[in-house]
Design a protein around this motif. Structure first.
Motif, PDB file in Angstrom:
ATOM      1  N   LYS A   2       0.131  -3.277   8.935  1.00 18.78           N
ATOM      2  CA  LYS A   2      -0.220  -2.299   7.895  1.00 18.78           C
ATOM      3  C   LYS A   2      -0.441  -0.944   8.558  1.00 18.78           C
ATOM      4  O   LYS A   2      -0.830  -0.881   9.723  1.00 18.78           O
ATOM      5  N   PRO A   3      -0.237   0.143   7.783  1.00 21.08           N
ATOM      6  CA  PRO A   3      -0.463   1.469   8.371  1.00 21.08           C
ATOM      7  C   PRO A   3      -1.919   1.651   8.792  1.00 21.08           C
ATOM      8  O   PRO A   3      -2.821   1.027   8.231  1.00 21.08           O
ATOM      9  N   ALA A   4      -2.127   2.540   9.763  1.00 18.40           N
ATOM     10  CA  ALA A   4      -3.491   2.941  10.119  1.00 18.40           C
ATOM     11  C   ALA A   4      -4.090   3.708   8.938  1.00 18.40           C
ATOM     12  O   ALA A   4      -3.345   4.271   8.132  1.00 18.40           O
ATOM     13  N   PRO A   5      -5.417   3.740   8.825  1.00 15.23           N
ATOM     14  CA  PRO A   5      -6.042   4.453   7.694  1.00 15.23           C
ATOM     15  C   PRO A   5      -5.633   5.935   7.672  1.00 15.23           C
ATOM     16  O   PRO A   5      -5.448   6.541   8.728  1.00 15.23           O
ATOM     17  N   PHE A   6      -5.479   6.458   6.450  1.00 15.56           N
ATOM     18  CA  PHE A   6      -5.149   7.882   6.309  1.00 15.56           C
ATOM     19  C   PHE A   6      -5.752   8.406   5.007  1.00 15.56           C
ATOM     20  O   PHE A   6      -6.113   7.611   4.125  1.00 15.56           O
ATOM     21  N   THR A   7      -5.868   9.719   4.909  1.00 17.46           N
ATOM     22  CA  THR A   7      -6.321  10.345   3.665  1.00 17.46           C
ATOM     23  C   THR A   7      -5.092  10.798   2.892  1.00 17.46           C
ATOM     24  O   THR A   7      -4.195  11.421   3.469  1.00 17.46           O
ATOM     25  N   TYR A   8      -5.087  10.453   1.607  1.00 15.82           N
ATOM     26  CA  TYR A   8      -3.916  10.733   0.763  1.00 15.82           C
ATOM     27  C   TYR A   8      -4.166  11.988  -0.088  1.00 15.82           C
ATOM     28  O   TYR A   8      -5.207  12.091  -0.741  1.00 15.82           O
ATOM     29  N   HIS A   9      -3.204  12.914  -0.055  1.00 14.30           N
ATOM     30  CA  HIS A   9      -3.320  14.146  -0.851  1.00 14.30           C
ATOM     31  C   HIS A   9      -2.110  14.222  -1.786  1.00 14.30           C
ATOM     32  O   HIS A   9      -0.981  13.955  -1.358  1.00 14.30           O
TER      33      HIS A   9
END
Ligand code: FAD
Length: 290
Positions: A2-9
């Motif tokens: 799974k992708p590493a954590p990120f902030t979605y805008h």
């Protein structure tokens, strides 16, 4: 994985998107159709802290045909381009490339501009851009700039785009009625990336070739035009013999990479075969059968 954590805008305007890109710089990645970015993130080959989803930006989903050329906005999907009668008429090489791009599901989400920004060396669209001397429209908070295809692709998955920049559109010069084009490639299965491919365009005056573009993909970290073979074609009447001469020059000039999919020698040979095939198809589309 799974992708590493990120902030979605999810910006609602181009200005808002450019502000976010300016603020987060190298820590941000633009998300368009996600067909290349999301696999790369899932494999953790990329782990951007911020994702800027441009899917809601207004005005970028248009194909505009003008006197000077055809412009494809950043949110035009491959599938839309594939169905576009305007593109078939005014930018036929782009239209011909579409069925070769991945599978239908990928074309339904993936964008034409995303494919160019991603700059996979085995992808069709970068080579099409190089063949047609396309111009990239690029914006940032500092303003806009235009970059010619010849200056855009700088290395493997690398372009002239800065982290703070958004490519808003790609522009192709107007297509002469006297021109013909083709996209031919060899891949193991339809929809796979090409082992070797060619985007090819010919223009004619009377029975003579006035310009030729032979733009290869899958042979180097960036798309490659073979000027020596193009020069062989210009001024000639299109015949099988002339196409065979150009094909020989291609095989002798190209210096392809070898990898797990194909050796360099095999790629050289196939590039020559594709040259004859591509030129025959392109010339048949101007009503000139060699
Ligand atoms: P995204 O995945 O959203 O983004 C790709 C990259 O471009 C990211 O780095 C992103 O930040 C950047 N980007 C996107 N839009 C912009 C913009 N407007 N400005 C600046 N940067 C931007 N492609 C082919 O060409 N040929 C194939 O045969 C092929 N086969 C495939 C097979 C599979 C199984 C898969 C999963 C993909 C395949 N692809 C193929 C890739 C795919 O078609 C394109 O790379 C994809 O459509 C890119 O567009 P996107 O909108 O999905 O971009």
């Amino acid at each position: 994985m799974k992708p590493a954590p990120f902030t979605y805008h999810r910006p609602q305007s181009i200005d808002e998107a450019l502000d976010l890109l300016d603020r987060f710089g190298d820590d941000a990645k633009i998300l368009a159709g996600g067909q290349s970015l999301l696999p790369v993130m899932a494999l953790r080959l990329a782990a951007p802290e911020h994702i800027v989803d441009i899917g809601r930006l207004p005005g970028l989903d248009r194909i505009d045909v003008g006197l000077d050329g055809t412009t494809i906005g950043a949110l035009v999907r491959h599938a839309t381009a594939e169905r576009s009668d305007e593109l078939a008429r005014h930018a036929p090489l782009v239209h011909q490339a579409m069925p070769h791009v991945g599978h239908r599901a990928i074309r339904t989400r993936g964008t034409v501009v995303g494919s160019i920004a991603h700059a996979d060396p085995a992808a069709e669209m970068p080579a099409v851009c190089l063949a047609l001397d396309a111009v990239m429209h690029i914006s940032s908070v500092a303003g806009g700039r235009r970059v010619a295809a010849a200056d855009f692709f700088s290395g493997y998955l690398t372009t002239a785009l800065e982290a703070s920049e958004l490519m808003t559109a790609i522009e192709f010069p107007s297509w002469p009625a006297t021109a013909g084009s083709s996209v031919v490639e060899l891949s193991r299965r339809h929809g796979d990336y090409a082992m070797v491919g060619l985007a090819c365009a010919l223009d004619m005056s009377g029975d003579r070739i006035t310009s030729a573009a032979l733009s290869f993909f899958g042979v180097a970290p960036v798309p490659v035009r073979v000027a020596e073979a193009e020069a062989v074609l210009v001024g000639q009447t299109p015949t099988e013999d002339v196409f065979a001469q150009a094909s020989e020059v291609v095989s002798n000039t190209l210096d392809p990479t070898g990898d797990v999919h194909a050796t360099a020698d095999y790629r050289k040979h196939i590039a020559g075969v594709l040259t004859r095939k591509g030129l025959a198809e392109a010339s048949s589309r101007i009503g000139v059968a060699a």
